[in-house]
Design a protein around this motif. Structure first.
Motif, PDB file in Angstrom:
ATOM      1  N   LEU A 181       0.822  -1.212   0.000  1.00 40.53           N
ATOM      2  CA  LEU A 181       0.000   0.000   0.000  1.00 40.53           C
ATOM      3  C   LEU A 181       0.853   1.258   0.000  1.00 40.53           C
ATOM      4  O   LEU A 181       0.509   2.254  -0.644  1.00 40.53           O
ATOM      5  CB  LEU A 181      -0.922  -0.016   1.224  1.00 40.53           C
ATOM      6  N   ASN A 182       1.968   1.235   0.728  1.00 38.92           N
ATOM      7  CA  ASN A 182       2.840   2.404   0.836  1.00 38.92           C
ATOM      8  C   ASN A 182       4.236   2.132   0.288  1.00 38.92           C
ATOM      9  O   ASN A 182       5.195   2.779   0.691  1.00 38.92           O
ATOM     10  CB  ASN A 182       2.948   2.840   2.306  1.00 38.92           C
ATOM     11  N   SER A 183       4.351   1.204  -0.621  1.00 40.74           N
ATOM     12  CA  SER A 183       5.655   0.789  -1.128  1.00 40.74           C
ATOM     13  C   SER A 183       6.339   1.908  -1.907  1.00 40.74           C
ATOM     14  O   SER A 183       5.722   2.608  -2.701  1.00 40.74           O
ATOM     15  CB  SER A 183       5.479  -0.437  -2.028  1.00 40.74           C
ATOM     16  N   ILE A 184       7.640   2.076  -1.661  1.00 39.25           N
ATOM     17  CA  ILE A 184       8.453   2.976  -2.481  1.00 39.25           C
ATOM     18  C   ILE A 184       8.956   2.219  -3.703  1.00 39.25           C
ATOM     19  O   ILE A 184       8.874   2.695  -4.822  1.00 39.25           O
ATOM     20  CB  ILE A 184       9.657   3.523  -1.685  1.00 39.25           C
ATOM     21  N   GLY A 185       9.476   1.018  -3.494  1.00 38.95           N
ATOM     22  CA  GLY A 185       9.940   0.188  -4.592  1.00 38.95           C
ATOM     23  C   GLY A 185      11.398   0.425  -4.934  1.00 38.95           C
ATOM     24  O   GLY A 185      11.966   1.487  -4.684  1.00 38.95           O
ATOM     25  N   ALA A 186      12.008  -0.598  -5.519  1.00 36.51           N
ATOM     26  CA  ALA A 186      13.422  -0.533  -5.870  1.00 36.51           C
ATOM     27  C   ALA A 186      13.692   0.615  -6.836  1.00 36.51           C
ATOM     28  O   ALA A 186      12.944   0.845  -7.780  1.00 36.51           O
ATOM     29  CB  ALA A 186      13.861  -1.853  -6.490  1.00 36.51           C
ATOM     30  N   GLY A 187      14.771   1.356  -6.565  1.00 35.46           N
ATOM     31  CA  GLY A 187      15.159   2.458  -7.430  1.00 35.46           C
ATOM     32  C   GLY A 187      14.450   3.761  -7.157  1.00 35.46           C
ATOM     33  O   GLY A 187      14.752   4.786  -7.784  1.00 35.46           O
TER      34      GLY A 187
END
Length: 450
Positions: A344-350
């Motif tokens: 839901l609040n993921s920033i994610g790789a990169g």
């Protein structure tokens, strides 16, 4: 009517306690704040409201007793003033909740102190907020709704909160140990969900949250105070699923899209740790520097959780008689990683999150009765999520505000405040037109203490 009832209750309780606790210091404080007028303009829309959320402190009624061997605090948080227009008196009373409800005892003199209840403990951490309507020390984190950040809260700030706290006094050093079962579901649910919190019956599902924490701080004469802190707040998966469903407006299909194989892990932990220094070596100058780390960890070792960093710098200068100057600055940031579990609040790789907060305030005493306060502040938040296909979007939000208020000590026990506040918010979300919102408000407040 509700105001009269609260005032009568405060008076009766104060008179009774003055006899029961005659040897200690008992006080009753009533704080009330609201915006007498608020005008908000966004694009072609203009909204005018009265008795909206205040720019000053929260409205609350507080009772406290400070004795030599025991004491306690009861603080009843009052609902927003504008709700009286649409809700009955019974509903307003139902909405009121205890923001503080704790007692303490020193059974062995000055060696040890036991505290139990609902509280927010910041011992060992400087709090220079006399001139600024300020945030806690900690991490500015990703937020929900219209804001890409949320102010430091009890979950990711430097405070030890709620439960059973033991203070051990070892000369210049103090050791604090916290164990906190879920003492108040209504209190905690209101913190998590805000004014739209679900019923306590819905929230009280299987699984129990608990808090563990410790702080060690040393006070060195003519130098300052130095502190180390760690705390964790554990949530079972069933409770976390409830939180996510609430954030998704109860849409189970949206939850399934985020977690087609179900949410990983059996429990999650809000881990916080930090180091803080309050330097008081220079006359008329206090400087506080602190670092807070925060990670929302999953018990499943196959998934990752980003580490958020928060760096605080606070200072207060009182070198001129009748004048106080304060500043608070915070930089918070995080970098995304592979296999993040918080979809839901993921920033994610990169990708990355960045927040910069700066505020300056000044208070000038004019007479024995009058003083003025002025403050300006700015929050710049940026989420870089170009490489994230779901959840968060690339976004920049810039908020500036300026406020001035007159503070009148009408009597020895009564203080009245009235001010003007201007706020400008520019929000730029990738793929959408940037929006600018201008808000002008007239906050007022009164504080009565006896």
């Amino acid at each position: 009517m509700i105001k009269k009832n609260l005032a009568s209750l405060a008076l009766a309780f104060g008179l009774t306690a003055s006899f029961v606790f005659a040897e200690g210091e008992f006080s009753v404080t009533l704080d009330f704040s609201a915006s007498a007028l608020e005008v908000e303009k966004s694009g072609n829309e203009t909204n005018i409201d009265s008795f909206a959320d205040s720019a000053f402190e929260d409205s609350e009624l507080s009772f406290s007793y400070e004795g030599e061997k025991f004491g306690g605090v009861v603080t009843l948080g009052l609902p927003d003033a504008n709700l009286h227009l649409i809700m009955s008196e019974d509903d307003l009373i139902t909405l009121a909740s205890f923001s503080e409800l704790y007692g303490w005892i020193k059974p062995f003199g000055s060696i040890v102190k036991f505290t139990a209840g609902i509280f927010e403990n910041t011992d060992g951490i400087a709090d220079y907020t006399d001139d600024i309507d300020d945030f806690d020390v900690g991490v500015f984190i990703l937020g929900d709704g219209d804001e890409p950040f949320a102010e430091p809260m009890k979950y990711f700030s430097a405070a030890l909160v709620d439960g059973f706290l033991t203070d051990l006094y070892l000369g210049p050093m103090t050791v604090q140990l916290l164990f906190g079962p879920n003492l108040g579901k209504k209190h905690m649910a209101s913190e998590i969900f805000g004014d739209m919190s679900p019923s306590i019956e819905d929230f009280a599902i299987d699984g129990r949250q608990y808090r563990l924490g410790a702080r060690v701080f040393a006070e060195i004469e003519k130098v300052g105070t130095f502190a180390l802190m760690f705390k964790t707040f554990q949530w079972p998966k069933a409770v976390m699923e409830k939180v996510f469903l609430f954030a998704l407006d109860g849409q189970s299909d949206a939850f399934t899209d985020l977690y087609p194989n179900g949410m990983p892990g059996d429990f999650m932990n809000y881990h916080n740790f930090g180091a803080y220094a309050d330097i008081t070596a220079a006359e008329n100058l206090g400087i506080m520097l602190g670092y807070t780390g925060y990670v929302f960890a999953n018990s499943d070792s196959n998934v990752n959780s980003p580490l958020f960093h928060g760096i605080d710098l606070r200072a207060t200068w009182t070198g001129v008689e009748g004048l106080s100057l304060s500043t608070h600055n915070n930089v918070s940031f995080a970098f995304g990683s592979d296999d993040e579990w918080d979809a839901l609040n993921s920033i994610g790789a990169g990708n990355s999150f960045f927040n910069l907060y700066n505020a300056v305030g000044a208070t000038k005493t004019l007479t024995d009765v009058l003083s003025v306060n002025a403050q300006i502040g700015n929050i710049l938040s940026k989420i870089s999520a170009d490489k994230q296909p779901t959840a968060l979007q690339t976004r920049t939000r810039d908020e500036f505000w300026a406020e001035a208020k007159l503070i009148a000590s009408v009597t020895e026990n009564t203080q009245f405040k009235a001010g003007l506040k201007l706020a400008l918010v520019n929000d730029d979300v990738a793929g959408s037109d940037a929006t600018t919102t201008t808000t002008f408000s007239i906050p007022v407040g009164v504080s009565v203490n006896f």
